[in-house]
Design an enzyme around this catalytic site. Structure first.
Site, short mmCIF file in Angstrom:
data_model
loop_
_atom_site.label_atom_id
_atom_site.label_comp_id
_atom_site.label_asym_id
_atom_site.label_seq_id
_atom_site.Cartn_x
_atom_site.Cartn_y
_atom_site.Cartn_z
N LEU A 260 -85.09 12.08 -88.11
CA LEU A 260 -85.48 13.20 -87.26
C LEU A 260 -86.35 12.73 -86.09
CD1 LEU A 260 -86.29 15.34 -90.37
CD2 LEU A 260 -84.33 15.72 -88.86
N PRO A 261 -86.46 13.56 -85.03
CA PRO A 261 -87.14 13.10 -83.81
C PRO A 261 -88.65 12.94 -83.89
CG PRO A 261 -85.59 14.88 -83.33
CD PRO A 261 -85.75 14.82 -84.81
N ASN B 184 -90.67 18.02 -86.75
CA ASN B 184 -89.32 18.17 -87.30
C ASN B 184 -89.30 17.77 -88.77
OD1 ASN B 184 -88.48 16.89 -84.18
ND2 ASN B 184 -87.79 18.92 -84.80
N THR C 93 -89.50 8.19 -87.09
CA THR C 93 -90.75 7.54 -86.70
C THR C 93 -91.78 8.63 -86.46
OG1 THR C 93 -89.59 5.68 -85.69
CG2 THR C 93 -91.87 6.03 -85.03
N LYS D 20 -93.73 0.26 -87.82
CA LYS D 20 -92.84 0.73 -86.76
C LYS D 20 -93.61 1.06 -85.48
CE LYS D 20 -89.32 2.23 -84.47
NZ LYS D 20 -88.53 3.40 -84.81
N LYS E 222 -93.29 9.54 -77.17
CA LYS E 222 -93.80 10.10 -78.43
C LYS E 222 -94.36 9.00 -79.34
CE LYS E 222 -91.23 10.48 -81.85
NZ LYS E 222 -90.89 9.73 -83.07
#
Length: 329
Positions: free
Chosen positions: A96-97, A101, A127, A202, A277
């Site tokens: 998911l973004p 979300n 992420t 990440k 983001k």
């Protein structure tokens, strides 16, 4: 009598531990049982396709029904909500973004945790903020499920070729069960530690990626202005100490490489808004840990400005185009 009771209790405890480990082992061996997949965007679709290629029945859903068509045509079962996925599968991957979300997909009105079965393995490859991963893990544990964070690196190309790198955080005893699925979608699967450590790895990787891409774009732009052929300059960089992933695998200059977003008007790939983001996540965690990240902070501002200048939906390598446009101002 007391000694006998204690002996029986010890046997029972050992037996229960054996049963728990056996349950984990059985899940890892049940290789062709259905796998749920939530989030069929640029990354999720090729990841789910690779599960299908490896013989796993896939039960999928996405907020945008049209995103599910390609997977459905390949034999996946498409359902309406994440809760429906949880009702039908005891191993679920989400891609998911952003943090909101993920929170909605797991804990919302039609979220996974509304119908999750006890013992379900939940693997989130989004992420997001490490603290949100920890929150989702705690919420899943209350429902008898296991949550692991497993964000990815490699981009759309690696997702299509099943060459992603997964950074996994969670209960170590469940790592083998997660690894079984992740190796169908990636070339590297690395256990990082407790829940949230995959996200930490990440975030650090993407901060370096952003800084490296800006540096590559600046370097290529300067070389071109000095009269160098971009392909020649890229060749020299890639055999010299300036070589990096942004120069040799994902070059931001149109015409230098085939099969990358810069060769397709910066369409596809990893969007500028997503990079902004991720850099925001790095900035937040740096603030919380009192860690200086001067280049990471500057990269964050550059990609935020790009989002406001019409680059939000273009690949983040469009920073080269952004710099070229800035020259004329």
């Amino acid at each position: 009598m007391a000694a006998l009771f204690r002996g029986s209790r010890n046997v029972l405890l050992r037996w229960n531990k054996h049963v728990d480990l056996a349950a984990v082992s059985m899940r890892s061996m049940a290789s062709k049982t259905p796998v749920g997949f939530v989030g069929l965007g640029n990354m999720g679709t090729p990841m789910a396709k690779n599960l299908l290629k490896n013989g796993y029945p896939v039960i999928a859903t996405d907020n945008f029904p049209e995103s599910s068509k390609e997977l459905q045509d390949l034999g996946a079962q498409v359902v309406d909500t994440p809760a429906d996925v949880a009702e039908k599968a005891d191993r679920i991957i989400t891609m998911l973004p952003s943090s909101p979300n993920v929170i909605e997909v797991y804990t919302g009105q039609n979220g996974i945790l509304k119908k999750v079965k006890k013992g379900t393995l939940l693997i989130d490859s989004s992420t997001i903020d490490p603290s949100v991963s920890k929150e989702m893990a705690a919420a899943a544990e209350k429902m008898g499920a296991v949550f692991m964070d497993a964000p990815v690196s490699g981009g759309v190309g690696a997702a299509s070729l099943a060459k992603l790198t997964f950074m996994v955080g969670g209960v170590e005893e469940e790592y083998n069960a997660a690894q079984e699925l992740l190796t169908c979608m990636g070339a590297n699967v690395v256990y990082c530690g407790q829940v949230g450590t995959g996200q930490a790895a990440k975030i650090c990787n993407n901060m370096l990626l952003a800084i490296g891409m800006i540096g590559t774009a600046e370097t290529m732009n300067l070389g071109i202005r000095l009269g160098l052929d971009p392909k020649l300059l890229a060749k020299i960089l890639n055999m010299s100490s300036g070589r990096c992933w942004s120069s040799d695998t994902y070059n931001p200059v149109p015409g230098v490489m085939d099969g990358v977003p810069s060769a397709n008007n910066y369409l596809g790939g990893f969007g500028t808004t997503l990079m902004a983001k991720d850099l925001g996540l790095a900035q937040n965690t740096a603030t919380n840990t009192k860690t200086p990240i001067p280049l990471g902070s500057l990269a964050h501002q550059i990609f935020r400005v790009m989002c406001s200048r019409g680059y939000a939906n273009k690949d983040f390598s469009s920073v080269f185009q952004f710099l070229r446009e800035e020259e004329g101002q």
